[in-house]
Each structure stands twice: as structure tokens, then as C-alpha cells.
Design an enzyme around this catalytic site. Structure first.
Site, short mmCIF file in Angstrom:
data_model
loop_
_atom_site.label_atom_id
_atom_site.label_comp_id
_atom_site.label_asym_id
_atom_site.label_seq_id
_atom_site.Cartn_x
_atom_site.Cartn_y
_atom_site.Cartn_z
N ASP A 209 -6.28 0.33 6.55
CA ASP A 209 -6.48 -0.69 7.59
C ASP A 209 -5.60 -1.89 7.26
O ASP A 209 -6.09 -2.97 6.96
CB ASP A 209 -7.96 -1.09 7.65
CG ASP A 209 -8.25 -2.04 8.81
OD1 ASP A 209 -7.47 -2.05 9.79
OD2 ASP A 209 -9.24 -2.78 8.73
N GLY B 174 0.80 -1.21 0.00
CA GLY B 174 0.00 0.00 0.00
C GLY B 174 0.83 1.26 0.00
O GLY B 174 0.51 2.24 -0.70
#
Length: 256
Positions: free
Chosen positions: A137, A120
Site C-alpha cells: 500500500d 519497497g
């Protein structure tokens, strides 16, 4: 990257684990598009802060980036309830994507929903794209966020937000505690940050904002929460109460 996957079920709820007792995601089997865990519900509180589903405009967010798939709870909620949104999920572990498909009713990829396998942080640093809502998350089996909890990452996130952009991040389990994480986010977002009081589970959800200042009186937030609940089943009334009780809404107006 190999991530050990375990699935458990109890009282009609299916849970995702990464080779430990930590709960990495959950789905109520009879309500697969609902947000079962409290912190996932609070990560969608951006719908109260920007004009969109909460006031029937339905226009925000149009582009959503989700970092960390887990049990696909956030992805499914946005996919189901925000039909105007194009959604990109970034997940580092192929085994997590496979588990979400097999056990958690992950939507099929199409023109408005796609999954990128990779890191990410690297994705945000390298892809020059703009997003209305970024949801972070991402954890490993030891509840560590790694590169997803660094100042350069948060600065990159801010640079990728649109003029009405919001970031929400789950700060549960950070090794040095969530306060150090909040300080990094405050630095990256020039103090335009709201950290919700900790959920019963110990999760702390923090929001960072860019663009037009957000000012929402408590009465307006409650009315928007009622509209959002009627439209989606998502109940953020308890979250607003906790914000008020914690002193996070001075003068009865939420500023972000």
C-alpha cells in the site's frame, strides 16, 4: 525523501494526508487498532483464505511484510491481533514514520516488529527473505505507486512468498487504471489472482496466491468471517456479499 505531512480530524477520526486532500490513512481515535478504511479491511481478507485467526488456529501468518506505512493501520492490526507474526514494515519516507509515531500510535519496535527505511521495490529485490503475507500500500502525494506497480516488482514479490503465501495490494489511483495493474499481477502469479470489486472509495484490492490451491465455499467464508469478527472486530461479511454479487465466486466457491 521529503514527504509533506498534514493531519486532520473529523467526527472522532484522525486522517493522514501527504500535502493534498487525498486520504493516505485514518484512525478512529477511540479504536486505534481497528481498520477504519474499507480497503484496509479488505487487505486483511487473507485471514479468511488461509488457516489462521478465522478458524482459531492462529498460526498463519507467521511472517508479514508491509510495504507502505501510512497511518500504520495494517501494521497495528497485525501487531495487535496476530501475536504469532513477525512484522517488517518498509517505508520510504522518514516523515511518515515520524507522523505515525506522533499521531497514530505506531507500536514500538522490538523483536517481532521492525521498520526499514527505504524503497519497497528495492527491498524486495535485494532481500532474500520469505513471507507468508505481503501487504502493498505505497503511494506518493499524487497517488502514484511508481516502482511498486511494475511486473518485475510483482514477480519479485511472488518469489518471496512462502509455500502458503499471499500478497494483497491496494490498486487505488494507478495512473492507467487498475486493470493494467491486475494484468501485471496475473502475469506474475500465473493467473492465481482475485481482484475484489471496487470499494465505495474507488480502491481495488487484489490478491495473488502461491502454494496449495484455495477453495472456499461461500458458506464457509461467511462462517470464517463471523469467527474473525468475533475475535478481532473485523467485519468482512460485506466483502463476501460484494464478491458474490459481482460474480467473482462462480458456483458458490471461491477459487484462488
Amino acid at each position: 525523501m521529503s514527504t509533506p505531512i498534514d493531519i486532520s480530524e473529523e467526527a472522532g477520526v484522525r486522517y493522514l494526508h501527504f500535502g493534498s486532500d487525498w486520504i493516505q490513512g485514518a484512525m478512529r481515535i477511540r479504536k486505534p487498532n481497528a481498520l477504519e478504511l474499507a480497503y484496509t479491511r479488505e487487505m486483511m481478507a487473507g485471514l479468511l483464505l488461509r488457516d489462521g485467526l478465522a478458524d482459531d488456529a492462529g498460526q498463519w501468518p507467521k511472517r508479514v511484510l508491509i510495504i507502505g506505512l501510512g497511518a500504520a493501520s495494517l501494521a497495528k492490526f497485525v501487531h495487535h491481533h496476530c501475536p504469532q507474526a513477525r512484522i517488517k514494515v518498509v517505508e520510504i519516507a522518514p516523515s511518515v514514520v515520524a507522523a505515525a509515531r506522533q499521531f497514530f500510535k505506531l507500536p514500538e519496535e522490538d523483536a517481532r516488529f521492525s521498520i526499514h527505511l527505504g524503497c519497497g521495490a528495492q527491498y524486495v529485490m535485494e532481500k532474500d527473505a520469505s513471507w507468508d503475507y505481503i501487504l502493498v500500500d505505497g503511494y506518493d502525494r499524487n497517488a502514484r505507486a511508481g516502482a511498486l506497480d511494475t511486473l518485475p516488482f510483482y514477480q519479485a514479490l511472488r518469489s518471496r512468498l512462502s509455500a502458503s503465501g499471499l500478497m494483497a495490494v491496494n490498486l487505488f489511483g494507478r495512473s492507467r487504471g487498475y486493470k493494467a495493474s491486475v494484468e501485471r499481477i496475473l502475469t506474475a502469479f500465473d493467473d492465481r489472482v482475485l481482484a475484489f470489486p471496487s470499494c465505495d472509495s474507488g480502491n481495488v484490492v487484489a490478491f495473488g496466491a502461491v502454494g496449495e490451491p484455495i477453495e472456499r465455499p461461500l458458506d464457509e467464508l461467511r462462517e470464517r468471517a463471523r469467527s474473525l469478527k468475533a475475535a478481532t472486530g473485523l467485519d468482512l461479511g460485506p466483502t463476501i456479499t460484494r464478491l458474490e454479487q459481482s460474480g467473482s465466486v462462480p458456483g458458490g466457491v471461491l477459487h484462488l
